[in-house]
Scaffold this motif. Structure first.
Motif, mmCIF file in Angstrom:
data_model
loop_
_atom_site.group_PDB
_atom_site.id
_atom_site.type_symbol
_atom_site.label_atom_id
_atom_site.label_comp_id
_atom_site.label_asym_id
_atom_site.label_seq_id
_atom_site.Cartn_x
_atom_site.Cartn_y
_atom_site.Cartn_z
ATOM 1 N N PHE B 27 79.854 59.236 22.719
ATOM 2 C CA PHE B 27 79.946 58.599 24.030
ATOM 3 C C PHE B 27 81.405 58.312 24.389
ATOM 4 C CE2 PHE B 27 79.942 54.420 26.277
ATOM 5 C CZ PHE B 27 79.435 54.874 27.477
ATOM 6 N N GLY B 82 74.972 58.427 29.036
ATOM 7 C CA GLY B 82 75.537 57.082 28.972
ATOM 8 C C GLY B 82 76.736 56.911 29.892
ATOM 9 N N SER B 85 78.109 57.062 35.294
ATOM 10 C CA SER B 85 78.915 56.475 36.361
ATOM 11 C C SER B 85 80.337 57.031 36.367
ATOM 12 C CB SER B 85 78.931 54.956 36.223
ATOM 13 O OG SER B 85 79.476 54.615 34.976
ATOM 14 N N THR B 120 67.454 62.103 34.780
ATOM 15 C CA THR B 120 66.913 60.893 35.396
ATOM 16 C C THR B 120 68.012 59.848 35.615
ATOM 17 O OG1 THR B 120 66.153 60.301 33.201
ATOM 18 C CG2 THR B 120 64.494 61.032 34.721
ATOM 19 N N SER B 121 68.969 59.786 34.685
ATOM 20 C CA SER B 121 70.048 58.811 34.906
ATOM 21 C C SER B 121 70.925 59.237 36.073
ATOM 22 C CB SER B 121 70.953 58.664 33.679
ATOM 23 O OG SER B 121 70.243 58.759 32.518
ATOM 24 N N ALA B 123 70.002 60.931 38.639
ATOM 25 C CA ALA B 123 69.280 60.753 39.898
ATOM 26 C C ALA B 123 69.374 59.312 40.389
ATOM 27 C CB ALA B 123 67.820 61.145 39.725
ATOM 28 N N ALA B 124 69.508 58.379 39.444
ATOM 29 C CA ALA B 124 69.518 56.982 39.839
ATOM 30 C C ALA B 124 70.883 56.518 40.323
ATOM 31 C CB ALA B 124 69.065 56.124 38.676
ATOM 32 N N VAL B 125 71.902 57.335 40.128
ATOM 33 C CA VAL B 125 73.224 56.958 40.622
ATOM 34 C C VAL B 125 73.201 57.056 42.144
ATOM 35 C CG1 VAL B 125 75.667 57.543 40.637
ATOM 36 C CG2 VAL B 125 74.336 57.832 38.563
ATOM 37 N N PRO B 126 73.548 55.972 42.813
ATOM 38 C CA PRO B 126 73.389 55.994 44.256
ATOM 39 C C PRO B 126 74.231 57.078 44.928
ATOM 40 C CG PRO B 126 74.178 53.856 43.495
ATOM 41 C CD PRO B 126 74.066 54.717 42.317
#
Lengths: 230, 633
Positions: B27, B82, B85, B120-121, B123-126
């Motif tokens: 990471f 991870g 962002s 999925t992570s 996709a959740a980032v605005p």
């Protein structure tokens, strides 16, 4: 919460001639198609409407298809979030790097790690991740809590909001309502809190259960610590 | 914790002393790499650039991977999820396109899970990757082309199940975090929907995965649109099979061949008959569409079945009947797609079966519907009640009563003046024909139950059918009228004697007139089903004419001469067919299947003759009526 407005609107809804025998139905259908999608005209999302059709008469448009315009008076509930507004929502997912929130049950927001103020630290409690404040012990954000956050930016089309927990008046609503808005000192003892609960009979049930949960959680914490040592 | 052994490589990323790498180290190094290139490209240091390129080479969709490389990929993907962002759409464009280019089907469980977690992570980032993620997932509905060819092998079937359920899970997670995502998903699924010209395996796999979404909560959001899309595809395929295609099959036993055991002995016989050389192109094309339709019907029927098992049949049925009403009913003489309704009804005869019958009756009697829809609806109703084994006699009787009552009221409203005008009263005639058709199939079973018998005898059938000016017996299809009168006579249904028509023609000028140019008088939507694979869903619930107990006889073979005309159309263009039917007539003495055909009347092809409203002038080429399921073609 910011961003919700009720607007009175005078609308003209164009109805296809084939729907002439059920005009009201057609008007409602047309308005329903606006729900939950961003509309530039209203500069927001219509969440609900209430209509009144004042006149029996409608103007017929000349043209290939003679649509007729029905005049409608409508009350619209519009959700139009803007940057720097304070919104409230429920945490649905919480991981080390981000908090995911759903506002009003349909709009999604995410707060990335860099937008969460230093005070909050990611911890694992009872197998689930939480963001706990280091300065106020009881200020905890976990999956299921309602939080207040600031809008950083948003995608209007699908109402995907990028939020921030940097300003001090953001965080878990339950904690904020007790400690910030009523102006009392943030660090109160459990006894005082209990008195508070007794003083407010209306909120009793909810608060009691919430307190109970906390007690339970605390006892569990001790146990798990013990286990960890063993 | 993923441990990855590294091949010899001297780049700092992912290289740890002992050759193993922990998640947190991975990471940290991914973050370092991503940060390294987060600036204008000229300012990026060469070493940072190299590391980024190395990351790209790990996440490379084009590469064939061994187990080591796959494990490395999984670690990299986990580390990336991870660090979502940190991923920037501008500076890390090539990385993102590599990620979205990865194909789930190529990897093992670990790498797949890591990839889906990352997706999925992301996709959740605005405001960034949602579209790309959904596109990527929908792309993965289908395996890569080289796998599609071997998808029937059993190990790929299990892989298919796994991948599909993983995709559903991923979409489910995304919808949890982004509630409006299904809205976008809907349009993406629609956009990616295969066309009817695409290969069969592609259509079948895509639809299978897509319908799987209905079982998930996400199905609630998507509503009936998925099913509607599938029905659209079905009807597209359906209209591409023309009646000519079916007829050509007569010469080239192909997809439409019905594999009934008892027909097999006739097969050899067929070969002896001089058949026309098959028209390769036309037939193959027809076959291809029919084959696709067949495969698709299997998938959709399986889906309906699984929904029924889970107790959601009613919801699907509601959606399906809405689609039926808005799409299928409008279609001109669809051939097979409507059997979806038939199958759905058979899954729950008491509720769905009844609802469908009531829906059709409601459309028929409704004044708001246009005449064509009403005629089609009643044609569906007649065919449905006649053919659906699962519908009880009492249900048939009660629907029939409604039908007859409507006809009776219609008769009452007529003045006794003027001459017959089939076109003006076409809705009425189609109602009468439907009632007679239903009774051809069901009269015996209704008469076997005393109180239904009572009901039937009190229906004003006589006064409707012998109405002096409307005179439906002269207008409706003579074959049906004849069979009906015969059964009615045997059952002594009418107190007064009804003229027994000895008109051997299959259709009358009048029936053609009331049916209109589209020949709705000869529309029998649930005539025997001709698709091979999906036939197993329909057959157990389907009433063949051979099984029908008539009022006059228990034994069908005696009566066949009555129906010679049905199967021997005078149709010079189709001499080959004619020959075969002659042949069929010759050996009909012991033919069970011949009797199958007696009541299967389906018109030949599109009726391209000009509108002929003047029916006193004999039309030169009548629409050919053929048995739709003759195995002896």
């Amino acid at each position: 919460m910011d961003g919700l407005t009720v607007a009175e609107a005078d609308l003209v809804v164009y109805v296809h001639p084939s729907k002439a025998n059920k005009a009201r139905h057609a008007v409602l259908r047309q308005l329903s198609s606006l729900l939950f999608t961003y509309d530039e005209i209203f500069d927001g999302v219509i969440l609900a409407y209430e209509i009144d059709i004042p006149g029996e008469h409608a103007k017929i448009l000349s043209g290939l298809i003679p649509y007729f315009g029905v005049k409608v008076k409508a009350n619209l509930l519009i959700f139009s979030p803007r940057p720097d507004m304070l919104l409230e929502g429920k945490v649905v997912k919480l991981v080390k790097e981000s908090i995911h929130v759903i506002v009003l049950g349909f709009s999604s927001a995410a707060i990335m790690l860099e937008d969460i103020r230093e005070e909050f630290r990611y911890k694992i409690k009872h197998g689930a991740g939480v963001f706990a404040s280091s300065s106020h012990k009881r200020h905890v954000i976990k999956t299921g809590s309602m939080i207040r956050f600031l809008v950083k930016s948003l995608d209007e089309e699908i109402l995907h909001i990028s939020g921030s927990l940097v300003p001090p008046h953001t965080g878990c609503i339950r904690w904020l309502s007790r400690h910030v808005e009523d102006g009392s000192h943030p660090d109160r003892s459990l006894k005082e809190l209990k008195k508070d609960v007794e003083r407010q009979p209306q909120g009793e049930v909810i608060t009691h259960s919430a307190q109970g949960e906390k007690f339970l959680n605390q006892t569990r914490t001790h146990k798990s610590r013990k286990r960890a040592r063993e | 914790m993923m441990g990855v052994e590294l091949a010899s490589n001297d780049l700092p990323i992912f290289v740890v002393e002992d050759g193993y790498l922990s998640d947190s180290e991975a990471f940290a190094s991914v973050i370092r790499v991503l940060d390294g290139v987060r600036t204008a490209s000229v300012l990026v240091a060469q070493s940072d650039r190299d590391q980024y390129d190395y990351l790209l080479s790990i996440v490379d969709p084009g590469k064939r991977m061994g187990p080591d490389e796959e494990a490395l990929l999984a670690t990299a993907l986990k580390a990336l999820s991870g660090a979502v962002s940190k991923i920037d759409i501008v500076y890390h464009g090539s990385l993102i396109s590599n990620i979205f280019g990865l194909c789930l089907w190529n990897y093992g469980l670990n790498a797949r899970n890591a990839l889906l977690e990352l997706i999925t992570s992301l996709a959740a980032v605005p405001d960034k990757f949602l579209d790309g993620c959904l596109h990527m997932l929908v792309n993965n509905f289908l395996p890569p082309r080289r796998l599609r060819e071997s998808i029937s092998q059993s190990r790929w079937i299990t892989r298919k199940k796994e991948v599909h359920s993983e995709l559903h899970m991923a979409l489910h997670y995304i919808a949890d975090v982004v509630p409006l995502a299904p809205m976008k998903l809907k349009s993406i699924i629609e956009k990616r929907m295969p066309r009817c010209t695409d290969p069969k395996d592609m259509i079948v796999l895509y639809v299978e995965c897509m319908l799987g979404l209905e079982n998930d909560e996400i199905g609630e959001f998507l509503g009936s649109t998925l099913l509607a899309k599938v029905v659209d595809l079905l009807t597209d395929l359906d209209v591409n099979i023309t009646w000519e295609d079916i007829l050509q099959e007569e010469h080239n036993k192909g997809i439409f061949e019905m594999e009934l055991e008892e027909w097999e002995d006739n097969m050899g016989h067929d070969a002896e008959v001089g058949v026309k050389p098959p028209m390769e192109n036309g037939v193959l094309k027809g076959n291809a569409f029919a084959d696709k339709l067949d495969g698709l019907m299997v998938i959709v029927c399986e889906h309906l079945k699984s929904r029924a098992v889970n107790g959601h049949l009613l919801k699907v049925f509601e959606a399906l009947s809405e689609i039926f009403r808005s799409a299928m009913l409008k279609l001109h003489k669809s051939k097979f797609a409507q059997f979806l309704m038939f199958y759905a009804c058979s899954l729950d005869p008491d509720i769905c079966g009844l609802k469908f019958a009531v829906l059709l009756t409601d459309i028929f009697v409704s004044k708001n519907e246009d005449p064509d829809s009403r005629m089609k609806a009643v044609a569906y109703l007649a065919s449905y009640l006649a053919r659906a084994k699962f519908i009880s006699s009492s249900m048939v009787a009660s629907i029939l009563k409604r039908l007859v009552d409507w006809c009776f009221e219609y008769c009452q409203a007529q003045d006794n003046q003027g001459k017959i005008n089939p076109q003006a009263h076409r809705v009425f005639y189609s109602g009468c024909q439907a009632a007679m058709y239903i009774l051809c199939f069901r009269m015996r079973s209704i008469l076997d139950v005393p109180h239904l018998k009572h009901l039937l005898f009190h229906m004003p059938l006589g006064s409707i059918l012998c109405h002096p000016t409307l005179d439906p017996l002269k207008i409706c299809l003579p074959s049906i009228v004849q069979e009906f009168l015969r059964q009615a006579k045997a059952a002594r249904l009418f107190k007064t004697s009804v003229p027994y028509l000895y008109d051997n023609s299959l259709e009358s000028e009048f029936s053609k007139a009331f049916g209109g140019i589209e020949r709705l008088d000869m529309f029998f939507p649930f005539d025997p089903y001709l698709l091979k694979e999906s036939d197993r869903f329909m057959r157990p619930n389907f009433e063949f004419w051979s099984m029908v107990k008539t009022t006059y006889s228990n034994c069908n073979s005696e009566d066949e001469y009555e129906f010679d005309d049905l199967d021997a159309p005078d149709f010079p263009e189709n001499a080959g067919t004619y020959e075969e039917h002659e042949d069929l007539d010759l050996d009909h003495g012991d033919d069970l299947e011949y009797s199958l055909n007696k009541m299967s009347i389906t018109p030949k092809s599109a009726f391209q003759h000009p509108i002929n409203t003047n029916f006193h002038q004999p039309s030169r080429m009548p629409a050919r009526i053929r048995p739709s399921v003759s195995p002896n073609w």
